[in-house]
Design a protein around this motif. Structure first.
Motif, PDB file in Angstrom:
ATOM      1  N   ASN A 557       0.759  -1.017  -0.294  1.00 22.18           N
ATOM      2  CA  ASN A 557      -0.261   0.017   0.063  1.00 22.18           C
ATOM      3  C   ASN A 557       1.026   1.319  -0.077  1.00 22.18           C
ATOM      4  O   ASN A 557       0.316   2.719   0.123  1.00 22.18           O
ATOM      5  N   LYS A 558       1.935   1.040   0.497  1.00 23.73           N
ATOM      6  CA  LYS A 558       2.912   2.331   0.437  1.00 23.73           C
ATOM      7  C   LYS A 558       3.260   3.484  -0.343  1.00 23.73           C
ATOM      8  O   LYS A 558       4.134   4.016  -0.837  1.00 23.73           O
ATOM      9  N   VAL A 559       3.261   1.955  -1.794  1.00 25.32           N
ATOM     10  CA  VAL A 559       4.186   2.510  -3.104  1.00 25.32           C
ATOM     11  C   VAL A 559       3.601   2.916  -3.648  1.00 25.32           C
ATOM     12  O   VAL A 559       2.098   2.390  -3.825  1.00 25.32           O
ATOM     13  N   GLU A 560       3.281   4.464  -4.429  1.00 26.44           N
ATOM     14  CA  GLU A 560       2.534   4.982  -5.541  1.00 26.44           C
ATOM     15  C   GLU A 560       3.208   5.853  -6.528  1.00 26.44           C
ATOM     16  O   GLU A 560       2.623   6.278  -7.306  1.00 26.44           O
ATOM     17  N   GLY A 561       4.528   5.034  -6.266  1.00 27.34           N
ATOM     18  CA  GLY A 561       5.048   5.682  -8.015  1.00 27.34           C
ATOM     19  C   GLY A 561       5.651   6.988  -8.008  1.00 27.34           C
ATOM     20  O   GLY A 561       6.057   7.529  -9.076  1.00 27.34           O
ATOM     21  N   ASN A 562       5.943   7.409  -7.106  1.00 34.23           N
ATOM     22  CA  ASN A 562       6.306   8.733  -6.768  1.00 34.23           C
ATOM     23  C   ASN A 562       7.525   8.972  -7.397  1.00 34.23           C
ATOM     24  O   ASN A 562       8.016   9.883  -7.146  1.00 34.23           O
ATOM     25  N   TRP A 563       8.350   7.479  -7.577  1.00 34.23           N
ATOM     26  CA  TRP A 563       9.769   8.294  -7.817  1.00 34.23           C
ATOM     27  C   TRP A 563       9.916   8.761  -9.227  1.00 34.23           C
ATOM     28  O   TRP A 563      11.203   9.122  -9.672  1.00 34.23           O
ATOM     29  N   VAL A 564       8.711   8.172  -9.937  1.00 33.31           N
ATOM     30  CA  VAL A 564       9.049   8.724 -10.995  1.00 33.31           C
ATOM     31  C   VAL A 564       9.353  10.367 -11.192  1.00 33.31           C
ATOM     32  O   VAL A 564       9.748  11.278 -11.716  1.00 33.31           O
TER      33      VAL A 564
END
Lengths: 583, 117
Positions: A557-564
């Motif tokens: 759940n904590k993964v949101e893909g914001n590293w992009v």
């Protein structure tokens, strides 16, 4: 309904009006009877009888009021017929609705007589004399008995006998033409659309063209083996492979044949497969549910050079057929089947006896009868077995049997899959794998709930095997940080594929090590590792940059893909981010 | 190169825009965006809301050779036209099938599979 006495009480203005103009129930009924002959059927009379007495007074009042307010010329009694009829039966409407739903008669929907809106008051239907009584025909004056089908004479009162009715052109049996109701076109269309309107894809169109031209194989041009693989996959995706277009893949000089979905190939086609590809050495058929004993028996002679056989789903083949096959192929090198409840101990014994010297890969996945005894038989393959897959049995084998087997064959094993043997414990690792296996590349121990974190950690810390390339410890929710750290320490540098789906408690800090310790990873499955978040993902993506092609993070759940946004770009596919539909 | 520079002209991509499809042997085809959208992969790569470079230049470089790309575009045009027709009309699939020569149909199959068509 009919006035039996001459007492007249105070009447409303409407009643007065009707009386003055001679609009009586009888007149209306006659008109109705001539215009719209009653349906041949029991429904009308029943309804007429029942509803007669009950609601008369109220109904008539409403009826009359309606007739007047419709504002028609009272002398011209023909025109207001239909609308008057419609407004008449507002009370009858409730009654007949209940009756109608009970009967669900299609005709009654259309028949104005039963239509709630336009039906005559039931009182009116009693105009006809009861069935069976004798009446004089209005036309020929002969006597006839009244029946259900007796028609009212069109000009004037009276009824016709049956021959006169027909003579004058009125078919007594003809039901009044029901008004065509328009079915809601929208509702109808959605169903039709769903089935028929799917636009064919180009893939399907191409496959159809191929099937049409299947006889002109020359017309297809040069086809390399690599392309054949892609074509085979494309055709199989939609389960389009059938007896015609599979011919495309056959060839007398073929040695390798891989078909990814042969559900539609009948046993006859499969027999033909053997005949048309006599030089096959390697055969892999997925979803081959239709393989029967006949097919296997035919292959005994038609595929003499076969040494590698991989079948998914050959559940119809019975034990004697397997035995015959093994006896005709004493030089099998790999035999991998998935899903067969009929593969017995005898079959395995036959395999071991006949091909024992050559067989190196044995796979008995989801074989219902797998048991400790099977493992005992496999022990005689010591010294040669490199690939062993006995995963997902119906009933788990025991620690002892597995340990004993590993003791016999472990030294040569490079691939081991014991997933799904739910009764195995840490003991297997320590007494079975640890001492005996020293050359393993791929280890799958998924869904072994009795393994403990501490046991697995200890195992990896002590094992002398070189780093593994593929590890699958998925669905072992009790394994956690300690095991993971030791696993990384042990195999990190060699890992290409890592599956720890379900290790819900692994700490974030431990996960970060993936980026530093396991840089050669191609595929990672970190599903349900709840501590995973964007920072760790970023570290992984950057650390494994050179080879990473797929990361699965379902349930994290904590993964949101914001590293992009921070600039990390990767060619890997990231699957399972909750907030994304695709990435 | 690390910042995202906003795409100036194609903030909103209209289906009536023209886009370019280029084959690997030098042929280019100009088609309307709505025709190109009939292919899943092409649509995604030309989609301005994704981060792909192609969206800015409105050019899609295909790995296929010219004739294959041409036949794919024929199919896409066919599909774009008939997707909007009423449910009572027949779709003349046979016409489409006749336009695909058997010599290339295998390559076309592999390409079609890749393009999600």
């Amino acid at each position: 309904m009919s006035r039996r006495n001459n007492v007249r009480g105070p009447t409303s203005a409407l009643t007065e009006f009707l009386k003055e103009n001679n609009i009586t129930p009888t007149t209306i009924a006659t008109r109705a009877a001539t215009q719209n002959q009653p349906i041949a059927g029991p429904s009308n009379s029943e309804q007429a009888d029942v509803e007669d007495e009950a609601e008369n007074p109220t109904r008539r009042k409403r009826r009359n009021r309606a007739a007047v307010t419709s504002g028609y010329d009272s002398d011209d009694l023909d025109e207001p017929e239909s609308p008057v009829k419609k407004k008449k039966t507002s009370a009858a409407a409730e009654k007949s609705k209940a009756k109608k739903t009970a009967k669900k008669n299609e005709d009654s929907d259309h028949n104005p007589d039963n239509d709630a809106y336009t039906a005559l008051s039931k009182a009116f239907r009693g105009n006809k004399p009861p069935n069976g009584s004798i009446e004089s025909c209005a036309e020929c004056e002969k006597e006839f008995s009244v029946s259900q089908y007796t028609m009212a004479a069109n000009p004037g009162p009276g009824f016709w006998c049956h021959p006169c009715a027909k003579k004058l052109g009125n078919d007594p049996f003809k039901k009044p033409a029901p008004p065509r109701k328009r079915k809601a076109p929208a509702a109808k269309r959605t169903i039709v659309n769903f089935e028929e309107r799917r636009f064919p894809t180009l893939v399907e169109t191409c496959i159809n063209i191929i099937s049409n031209h299947i006889d002109d194989i020359e017309a297809f041009g040069e086809i390399g083996t690599m392309n054949m693989e892609a074509i085979s996959k494309a055709i199989s995706k939609k389960r389009s492979l059938n007896s015609e277009n599979v011919q495309l893949f056959y060839g007398a000089e073929n040695t390798i044949l891989t078909l990814y979905d042969v559900t539609k190939l009948s046993p006859t086609s499969l027999i033909t497969l053997g005949h048309l590809n006599p030089n096959l050495t390697t055969l892999r058929l997925d979803y081959c549910g239709l393989i029967s004993d006949e097919v296997i028996n035919s292959w005994c002679s038609s595929l003499p050079n076969l040494v590698h056989l991989q079948l998914l789903g050959p559940f119809l083949v019975r034990a004697p057929a397997w035995v015959a096959f093994f006896q005709s192929h004493p030089q099998l090198q790999s035999f991998l089947i998935t899903q067969s409840p009929r593969f017995t101990l005898e079959c395995l014994q036959a395999l071991v006896e006949t091909s024992g010297k050559t067989v190196t890969r044995v796979g008995l996945r989801e074989v219902g009868l797998l048991s400790d005894e099977f493992l005992g038989v496999l022990e005689s393959l010591s010294g040669k077995l490199s690939y062993l897959d006995i995963s997902e049995p119906a009933k788990s084998c025991s620690d002892e049997a597995v340990n004993s087997l590993l003791g016999a064959v472990g030294s040569t094993l490079t691939h081991l899959n014991l997933s799904g043997h739910i009764e195995l414990t840490d003991d297997v690792l320590h007494s079975g794998v640890l001492p005996n296996i020293t050359n393993l590349n791929e280890l799958s121990l998924s869904n072994l709930p009795l393994l403990t974190d501490e046991g697995v950690a200890r195992f990896f810390s002590q094992w002398s095997n070189p780093p593994l390339t593929a590890v699958d410890f998925s669905r072992n929710p009790s394994l956690s940080t300690d095991s993971f750290i030791e696993l990384m320490n042990h195999s990190g540098e060699g890992l290409h594929s890592l599956d720890i789906n379900g290790w819900k408690d692994v700490s974030g800090k431990a996960l970060e090590n993936i980026g530093t310790q396991a840089r050669d990873l191609r595929k990672i499955d970190l599903g349900w590792c709840r501590e995973l978040d964007d920072f760790i993902m970023k570290a992984i993506l950057e650390g494994c940059k050179s080879w990473l092609s797929e990361v699965k993070v379902w349930g994290c759940n904590k993964v949101e893909g914001n590293w992009v946004h921070s600039g990390t770009r990767t060619k890997a596919k990231i699957l399972g981010i909750e907030t994304h539909t695709s990435m | 190169m690390n910042e995202d520079h906003p795409m100036d002209d194609s903030a909103i991509a209209s289906p009536e825009d023209w886009v370019r499809l280029a084959s690997n042997d030098g042929y280019t085809f100009l088609v309307k965006r709505r025709v190109a959208d009939m292919s899943g992969t092409i649509k995604n790569s030309l989609d301005t809301s994704g981060g792909f470079a192609e969206a800015g230049t409105r050019t899609y470089r295909s790995q296929e050779r010219g004739i294959i790309l041409q036949k794919m575009i024929e199919y896409m045009a066919f599909k774009a036209h008939y997707s909007n027709v009423g449910p009572k009309e027949e779709i003349p699939i046979h016409e489409l099938m006749e336009r695909m020569p058997p010599e290339v149909v295998l390559e076309l199959l592999v390409a079609a599979d890749y393009q999600e068509m």
